[in-house]
Design a protein around this motif. Sequence first.
Motif, PDB file in Angstrom:
ATOM      1  N   UNK A 147       0.846  -1.204   0.000  1.00  8.21           N
ATOM      2  CA  UNK A 147       0.000   0.000   0.000  1.00  8.21           C
ATOM      3  C   UNK A 147       0.884   1.258   0.000  1.00  8.21           C
ATOM      4  N   UNK A 148       1.983   1.219   0.762  1.00  7.82           N
ATOM      5  CA  UNK A 148       2.843   2.393   0.924  1.00  7.82           C
ATOM      6  C   UNK A 148       3.857   2.548  -0.202  1.00  7.82           C
ATOM      7  N   UNK A 149       4.265   1.445  -0.801  1.00  8.45           N
ATOM      8  CA  UNK A 149       5.426   1.409  -1.695  1.00  8.45           C
ATOM      9  C   UNK A 149       5.431   2.475  -2.794  1.00  8.45           C
ATOM     10  N   UNK A 150       4.314   2.724  -3.508  1.00  6.29           N
ATOM     11  CA  UNK A 150       4.379   3.694  -4.613  1.00  6.29           C
ATOM     12  C   UNK A 150       4.707   5.127  -4.187  1.00  6.29           C
ATOM     13  N   UNK A 151       4.518   5.436  -2.906  1.00  7.30           N
ATOM     14  CA  UNK A 151       4.668   6.830  -2.465  1.00  7.30           C
ATOM     15  C   UNK A 151       5.774   7.022  -1.429  1.00  7.30           C
ATOM     16  N   UNK A 152       6.578   5.990  -1.187  1.00  4.17           N
ATOM     17  CA  UNK A 152       7.677   6.130  -0.235  1.00  4.17           C
ATOM     18  C   UNK A 152       8.824   6.912  -0.863  1.00  4.17           C
ATOM     19  N   UNK A 153       9.563   7.691  -0.057  1.00  2.55           N
ATOM     20  CA  UNK A 153      10.716   8.411  -0.616  1.00  2.55           C
ATOM     21  C   UNK A 153      11.801   7.431  -1.050  1.00  2.55           C
ATOM     22  N   UNK A 154      12.493   7.767  -2.138  1.00  6.91           N
ATOM     23  CA  UNK A 154      13.611   6.933  -2.584  1.00  6.91           C
ATOM     24  C   UNK A 154      14.766   7.081  -1.610  1.00  6.91           C
ATOM     25  N   UNK A 155      15.569   6.034  -1.520  1.00  2.57           N
ATOM     26  CA  UNK A 155      16.692   6.080  -0.596  1.00  2.57           C
ATOM     27  C   UNK A 155      17.671   7.165  -1.023  1.00  2.57           C
ATOM     28  N   UNK A 156      18.089   8.009  -0.050  1.00  7.47           N
ATOM     29  CA  UNK A 156      19.030   9.096  -0.323  1.00  7.47           C
ATOM     30  C   UNK A 156      20.281   8.917   0.523  1.00  7.47           C
ATOM     31  N   UNK A 157      21.346   9.589   0.119  1.00  7.20           N
ATOM     32  CA  UNK A 157      22.610   9.452   0.852  1.00  7.20           C
ATOM     33  C   UNK A 157      22.615  10.267   2.135  1.00  7.20           C
ATOM     34  N   UNK A 158      21.737  11.282   2.228  1.00 13.20           N
ATOM     35  CA  UNK A 158      21.680  12.107   3.437  1.00 13.20           C
ATOM     36  C   UNK A 158      20.892  11.401   4.524  1.00 13.20           C
ATOM     37  N   UNK A 159      21.227  11.713   5.786  1.00 11.27           N
ATOM     38  CA  UNK A 159      20.538  11.088   6.916  1.00 11.27           C
ATOM     39  C   UNK A 159      19.348  11.961   7.314  1.00 11.27           C
ATOM     40  N   UNK A 160      18.163  11.575   6.897  1.00  8.45           N
ATOM     41  CA  UNK A 160      16.953  12.283   7.309  1.00  8.45           C
ATOM     42  C   UNK A 160      15.970  11.262   7.845  1.00  8.45           C
ATOM     43  N   UNK A 161      15.120  11.700   8.757  1.00 11.99           N
ATOM     44  CA  UNK A 161      14.203  10.765   9.406  1.00 11.99           C
ATOM     45  C   UNK A 161      13.177  10.226   8.412  1.00 11.99           C
ATOM     46  N   UNK A 162      12.754  11.082   7.445  1.00 13.97           N
ATOM     47  CA  UNK A 162      11.795  10.617   6.439  1.00 13.97           C
ATOM     48  C   UNK A 162      12.396   9.513   5.570  1.00 13.97           C
ATOM     49  N   UNK A 163      13.717   9.549   5.404  1.00 13.08           N
ATOM     50  CA  UNK A 163      14.412   8.613   4.526  1.00 13.08           C
ATOM     51  C   UNK A 163      14.812   7.326   5.243  1.00 13.08           C
ATOM     52  N   UNK A 164      14.572   7.277   6.565  1.00 10.24           N
ATOM     53  CA  UNK A 164      15.041   6.123   7.344  1.00 10.24           C
ATOM     54  C   UNK A 164      14.416   4.820   6.857  1.00 10.24           C
ATOM     55  N   UNK A 165      13.125   4.851   6.568  1.00  5.76           N
ATOM     56  CA  UNK A 165      12.436   3.678   6.023  1.00  5.76           C
ATOM     57  C   UNK A 165      11.996   4.035   4.606  1.00  5.76           C
ATOM     58  N   UNK A 166      12.903   3.836   3.644  1.00  6.60           N
ATOM     59  CA  UNK A 166      12.685   4.281   2.273  1.00  6.60           C
ATOM     60  C   UNK A 166      12.046   3.176   1.436  1.00  6.60           C
ATOM     61  N   UNK A 167      11.858   3.452   0.154  1.00 10.15           N
ATOM     62  CA  UNK A 167      11.302   2.436  -0.743  1.00 10.15           C
ATOM     63  C   UNK A 167      12.236   1.233  -0.839  1.00 10.15           C
ATOM     64  N   UNK A 168      13.555   1.493  -0.772  1.00  4.80           N
ATOM     65  CA  UNK A 168      14.517   0.378  -0.795  1.00  4.80           C
ATOM     66  C   UNK A 168      14.328  -0.526   0.423  1.00  4.80           C
ATOM     67  N   UNK A 169      14.062   0.093   1.595  1.00  2.13           N
ATOM     68  CA  UNK A 169      13.798  -0.694   2.814  1.00  2.13           C
ATOM     69  C   UNK A 169      12.546  -1.545   2.633  1.00  2.13           C
ATOM     70  N   UNK A 170      11.499  -0.954   2.063  1.00  2.00           N
ATOM     71  CA  UNK A 170      10.243  -1.686   1.851  1.00  2.00           C
ATOM     72  C   UNK A 170      10.457  -2.869   0.901  1.00  2.00           C
ATOM     73  N   UNK A 171      11.210  -2.642  -0.196  1.00  9.78           N
ATOM     74  CA  UNK A 171      11.501  -3.732  -1.126  1.00  9.78           C
ATOM     75  C   UNK A 171      12.284  -4.847  -0.419  1.00  9.78           C
ATOM     76  N   UNK A 172      13.232  -4.464   0.437  1.00 11.16           N
ATOM     77  CA  UNK A 172      14.029  -5.470   1.145  1.00 11.16           C
ATOM     78  C   UNK A 172      13.159  -6.278   2.104  1.00 11.16           C
ATOM     79  N   UNK A 173      12.254  -5.602   2.842  1.00 10.89           N
ATOM     80  CA  UNK A 173      11.357  -6.326   3.754  1.00 10.89           C
ATOM     81  C   UNK A 173      10.431  -7.253   2.988  1.00 10.89           C
ATOM     82  N   UNK A 174       9.963  -6.805   1.828  1.00  7.46           N
ATOM     83  CA  UNK A 174       9.086  -7.654   1.012  1.00  7.46           C
ATOM     84  C   UNK A 174       9.859  -8.852   0.476  1.00  7.46           C
ATOM     85  N   UNK A 175      11.118  -8.632   0.131  1.00  4.65           N
ATOM     86  CA  UNK A 175      11.946  -9.761  -0.322  1.00  4.65           C
ATOM     87  C   UNK A 175      12.049 -10.819   0.782  1.00  4.65           C
TER      88      UNK A 175
END
Length: 603
Positions: A147-175
Motif C-alpha cells: 500500500x505504501x510502496x508507490x509513495x515512499x521516498x527513494x533512498x538518499x545518501x543524506x541522513x533524514x528521518x523521512x528517509x530512514x524507512x525508504x522504498x529500498x527498505x520496503x523492497x528489502x522487507x518484502x523480499x
Amino acid sequence: MYNWNLQSDIDNDQIVTEIEKSQIQHDDSSEGIIFRHLLATATANETENPRIPIYVKFPLLESHWRELKSLNPDLYAAARAYYIYARAVNDFDGSSLRINVTVPALRRLKHEVLETGSKTATAIVSVWLSMELTLANPIQAINELEYALPHLPARASTRTLENALSSATAHEWLRIAFTELSVPSRAYFHSMTIIKQSSLNDGSVTWAYFTSIDSLLLQTKYEDALLTSNRALEFVKNRNSELEMFLILYQKLRVLLMGFQQTRDSEIRSVINKMDTIDTVQIKTQAEELFYLYQSYKAIAESDENLLSKAIEQYKKAMLESLPSTEFRAEHLLKKELELTRIYDAAGNYEKAYEHSKVYNQLLFEKNTEQFKLSSPSLTDGIARDIALARYRQQELAALRDEKIGLSTDKEAMKTTIFALITTILIILALWLWIAKRQSDTLAERDSLTGALTRRAMLKSLKKALKSDSTSCVALLDVDNFKKINDRYGHLVGDEVLTTLTQTIQKRIRKSDKLCRYGGEEFLIYFSDTDQQSAKRILDELNASLSRQKLWSGTDQKFSVSFSSGLLDVNGETNLDTIIKACDDLLYKAKREGRARVAAFSF
C-alpha cells in the motif's frame, strides 16, 4: 539515533560532534523540542552502553506536534511514528507485547496524516505500521508495505528521518517476507527493483544483488544466478570495497558449486583464488559468519572433509556468539539452519542436510505460530469495523427517509411547525445576544491570563466603594525578581507564577474584597471594611503561603516566589490618584528594605 552504539559508517564520537554542531540542545522551537525528545527516548533504557548525550528541558506538548505538522507533514509523520515506537519499546522493555499499543496508535496516526493530503506522509506511517504488524500478522504487514510502496521516498545518501524507512527498505522487507513464504519469484522481483531504481552507487545495491542471487538459487535458476553474479562483479569493481567484492564472489562460488560443480572446475578455482587474496582479517571483523561459510564452500570445492568440519563448527560458534546481541533472534536462528542445509546439500551429505532442513522448518513454524499468537481482534477485526460503519450509515439513511415521508404527509402541520420554530429561534437569538453582551462585558473586565479584574474595571469599582466605605485598605503588590524568573525559566513559567499568585490571593480574600492585575507583575487589592493591622496579617500570610510553592509544571527546577507590597489605610480618603501614588511609594520602600515584606501607612 539509528547508528548510536553500532558499528556503522558513523561512530558515537562523530554523532556527538554532529549534535553539538547542530545546536539542537539550545533550539527551543517546536522542532528542536521534538527532536531532543526523540534523541533522549532512543537510548532511555540503555544500561550497558552509553546513552545519547542530550537532556530534555521542556515537556513535549501536542502544540509542538501541531506546529511541526503544519510546517512539514512528511517529517511530522516520520518523527511521530518513531516516537510511538520508541516509547513503547521502552515501556515494554523490548517485549513484543508493545504492539497492543503501537499498532492502534500508528493506525490513528495514519488516519490523521491522510487528512493532510500528503501521500508520502501516509506511506511513511504505513511502513512503520507494517514493521509492527510483522510481529502479529505478516500478511497484513505485506499489505501495508505494498500500500505504501508507490509513495515512499527513494533512498538518499543524506541522513533524514523521512528517509530512514525508504522504498529500498520496503523492497528489502518484502523480499524477506516472500522468501519466508516460499515465493522466491516475488523475492527476486523486489531485489531487482532495488537495483533498477537506485540512483546511488553504494552498498545497498551490492546487497540487493546478493539477495537477488539468493532468490534465484532458491528457484534453482543457476544460469540466471550466474549471469546476475557476473553483473554484480562488474558493479563492485568500481566500489573499492573488499567486503563487497567478497560478498559477490561468495555468491558466485555458491552458484558454481550448487549448479555447475562438475563442469566448471577451473572457474571455481579462479573464484577461490580471488577470494583468498582479500584481507582475511578485515572480512572476519566485518562479516565473521560469512567468512566461515566461505571456508565451508571452499572445503567442498577442494573435497577437504577436515576443513569442512572445522569451518562448519566455527560458523555455528560464531552464529551462537552473536545471537544475544541481535534483536531478531528467530531470523538469526533460521538463517543458521538454512545455510547449514545448503552447505551439506552442496557437499552431498543429504542426511545432514535433511536434519537441518527439518530444524529450519520447525523454527519457521514456531516463529509464524508465535507471530500469529500476538494477533488479536483489536488488531485484525476489520469486518467488525466495516459492519459498524455500514449500520451507522443505514441508520442515517432511515432517519432521512422517515423525515422526508413526514414532510410530505402533513404540509400544513409543517408550516405551523416552521412558524413556531422561527419564533423560537428569534427569541433564542435575542436571549443569546443579551447573554453574549453580558459575557463580553464580563470578559472585558477580566485579565485574560489570571482572571483578576483589569485596571480599568478596578478603578471604576473603587470610585464607588471608597465613597461608601471609610474603613478600608488598599495594597499594591509586585512579584520580587520577576524579570529574573522570566529570563531564567522562560515566559511560560513566569505566566504560571502570576496565575498561582492570583489563585492564592483569591482563595484567601473575601467576596467583598477586590483583586486586579494592575500591570505586568503588579496587583492591586482592595480590602473593604478592614483595618491596617488585619490587612497586613493577610498579606504576610499570602507571602508565607506562596513561599511554600516550589514545584512548577513548566520546569524541573525548584524555586519559591515572594512579593513586596505597599499597604495604605485610606481612612476616608477618596482621591484615587493620591491613594495609588501613596501605595506605589510604600511598595518601593518595601523593595528597598529587602523585599518579601509589607510597608504600611495610614492617612
